[in-house]
Design an enzyme around this catalytic site. Sequence first.
Site, mmCIF file in Angstrom:
data_model
loop_
_atom_site.group_PDB
_atom_site.id
_atom_site.type_symbol
_atom_site.label_atom_id
_atom_site.label_comp_id
_atom_site.label_asym_id
_atom_site.label_seq_id
_atom_site.Cartn_x
_atom_site.Cartn_y
_atom_site.Cartn_z
ATOM 1 C CB SER A 1 -2.847 3.177 0.121
ATOM 2 O OG SER A 1 -1.953 2.619 -0.793
ATOM 3 C CB THR B 1 8.748 0.296 -3.337
ATOM 4 O OG1 THR B 1 8.100 1.071 -2.337
ATOM 5 C CG2 THR B 1 8.499 -1.174 -3.102
ATOM 6 C CG ASN C 1 -1.952 -1.101 1.123
ATOM 7 O OD1 ASN C 1 -2.943 -0.975 0.396
ATOM 8 N ND2 ASN C 1 -1.703 -2.217 1.805
ATOM 9 C CD GLU C 2 4.776 1.558 -2.598
ATOM 10 O OE1 GLU C 2 5.045 2.264 -1.606
ATOM 11 O OE2 GLU C 2 5.601 0.758 -3.104
ATOM 12 N N PRO C 3 2.179 5.243 -0.853
ATOM 13 C CG PRO C 3 3.956 6.698 -0.480
ATOM 14 C CD PRO C 3 3.641 5.306 -0.917
#
Length: 640
Positions: free
Chosen positions: A176, A191, A172-174
Site C-alpha cells: 500500500s 489475512t 491496507n495490505e503490504p
Amino acid sequence: MEITNQKSISYTKAGTFEETRFEKIHNVIFKDSKEPSILVAQEIADLIRAKEKQNKPCVLGLATGSSPIKVYEELVRMHKEEGLSFANVITFNLDEYYPMEQGNIQSYYYFMHEHLFNHVDILPENVNVPSGTVSSENLYQYCIDYEMKIQAVGGLDFQLLGIGRTGHIGFNEPGSHLNSGTRSITLDHITRVDAAPAFLGIENVPRKAITMGIGTVLKAKRIILLGWGGNKASILKETIEGNINSEVPATYLQNHNNTTFLIDEAAASELTRVKTPWLVTNCVWNDDLKLKAVVWLSELTNNSILKLTDKDYNNNGMSGLLTEEGTAYDLNIKMFNKLQHTITGWPGGKPDADDSNRPERASIPKKRVIIFSPHPDDDVISMGGTFDRLVEQGHEVHIAYQTSGNIAVSDEEALKFAEITQNLCPDCEETQSIINFLKIKTENDIDSVKVRQLKGLIRRSESLAATRYFGLKDEHVHFLDLPFYETGTIKKNNISIVDIDIMCDIIDTIKPHQIYAAGDLADPHGTHKVCLDSLFEALKVLKPNDYMKDCWVWLYRGAWHEWESYQIEMAVPMSPDQVLRKRHAIFYHQSQKDGVMFQGGDSREFWVRAEDRNRLTAKKYNDLGLADYAAIEAFKRYHF
Ligand code: F6R
C-alpha cells in the site's frame, strides 16, 4: 521500561519518546488488554464531551476485529451508566469485505452494530461503514465519495486501529502506498487465513475489501493502535523498530506525531527493550533475567553455555552482569545447573529420591493429577508424552476436557456419522432431522442443538479412544462442556460464574496434587485463554482449602507456541518410542485431521507440529550444552 496496569495511571502522551534508541513509535505496555481498553474508551469519551461543549461533531474512525471489542464494551457501559451521549458523534469505519451484504453475520456493518451502534444513541445517518454491496462499476466513485465525506465533516478527530499479522492497518495490505485513499484492495493470503475460522473455512473468506487508505488514516488528528497477544509480537517489533516501508504498511505511522500504540506484554515480547533489555539499559539482574540473557547469548554466539567467555558477555551488553557475578566461568556453571535441574523423567516426582534439585516433590509418591484440556485433544497434542508417563508411573490421572470442541467438526464429518447411525436405526427421526439440516445448511446457518450435540459426541469418542490407549479408565475422563463455549458460533461468551463453578467442582472432588493446564494465550480464537482464566478464577475461590496447599499447577502450551528455553521449569524428555506413542494417541482425533478450521497460519497437521516442536525443544537444550534427547515436553509452574 514503561509497564503500567493500574487504573489511576494514564499513559505518557505521544511525543515523549521511549528510553530506547530502537523505537520509532510511542508505545505503552500493559499487563493485559483490559486496562488499556478502558483508558482508550475514556480518551474517546473525553473527546466526545469536549466537542459537545464546543457544539461540534466528534468524528471517529473505527476498527473492527478482536482488538477493539473491550473498548466498545466500555463505551456502551459509559453510555448506559454514565450518560455518555453519542448524539454529536459521526463515525467512519475503516473497512468492509467486498462483496458483502450488511445482514451477513461476518460483515463489519453487522459487527459494529452488534458491538456498539445498537447500544448507544448515535444517529443512524451519522454511521458510515463502507458498503460491500456497491456494484463494481460504481465502486471507484463510491470510494472517492467516502473519502470526500470524511473531509466534508472536518476530517477524523480520532482513529482507532488494530494491526494485522501482515502489518496492515485497515485493510491496507503490504504494497500500500503512503498517499493511498479509500479504495478496493485484494486481501493478503495471511489475512484470509486469519479470518478463516470466522468464515468456517478459508474458501468462504472474500478475496477483496474496501478500505480507507494510509493517507486517509494519517490525516487523523489522533491515532491509537491496539495490539494484544503473542501473535502480534513480531509484526509490532517490525512496525515500531523497523524502517518505514510499504511491505509493513503500519510503519507509515512512524510519520504521524500523535500516535500511541497500546499493547499487552505478550504483544510487546519481541521489542528489544523487553526481549533483550541489557542492550538498552542497565538491568536489575534477578536469576530469571540472568538465565534469559545467558540463553540468548549462547544462541547468539552458537556456543553452549559452558563455553561462553568473558569477552562474549562484555561484547553483548552484559558487562554489568559479569561485574556482579565475578567470572563467566561461575555464571556459566550456575545457569547450566539451573537448566539441568529442569529435566526430569518423573513429572509426578521421583519417589524416595532427593528432590532438592528436581522440579517436582518426591513426597506423596502417588499423586492425584488433573490434566485440563481446553479442546478434546490438547492433552495429547501438548503433553501426550508426560500424560503417558504419569499413568505409567502409577499416579491417579484424570483428564478434564473443558469444552466440547463441537465447532471444529466439519459438516461432512457429522453427516458421515449421522448416516451410519441412520443405517443402523432407519426409524430414528432425530437422526433424519440432523441429516436434513446438514444437507441444506448454508454458511450463514448456525448448527442446531442436535447437530452440535452430534459433533460434540464425535469428539468425545475420539478422546476416549486416545485416553484408553494410554490406559486411563473411562471414569477418569471428564467432559465439562463449559457453557461459555456453547454458542454454536466462533464468538464465545465471556466466562460466567457457571463455568467457574464447574471448574471448582471438579477440582474440589478430586483434590489434586498436580494440575496441568494450557497456558497458551496465542490460540487464534481465544478459547484457550478463556479456559485458563476459568482455572485461575477457580484457584482463587479454592485457595483457602487445606488440600490446595499441596496442589501445584503446571502450564503447558497449546499447539501454537512453546515456552522459551529460559522459561521452562520442568522439561520432560521422551524416547523415540514415546514419541511414537504420542503420535498414535493424536491419530485417534480423526475429525481434526487434514485442513481443519483452526490451524492458524500453520497448515501442518497437529501431530507433525507437536513432534517438530518437541524435537526443537530438545535440540535447543542440546545446543545449550545439555543432554541430547529425541524430544522434550515443557512446562512452567504457575504460583497462585
Ligand atoms: C478491522 C481492520 C483490521 C484489523 C486487523 C487486526 O477493521 O481494519 O486492520 O484491525 O486485522 O484484527 P484483530 O483485531 O482481529 O486482530
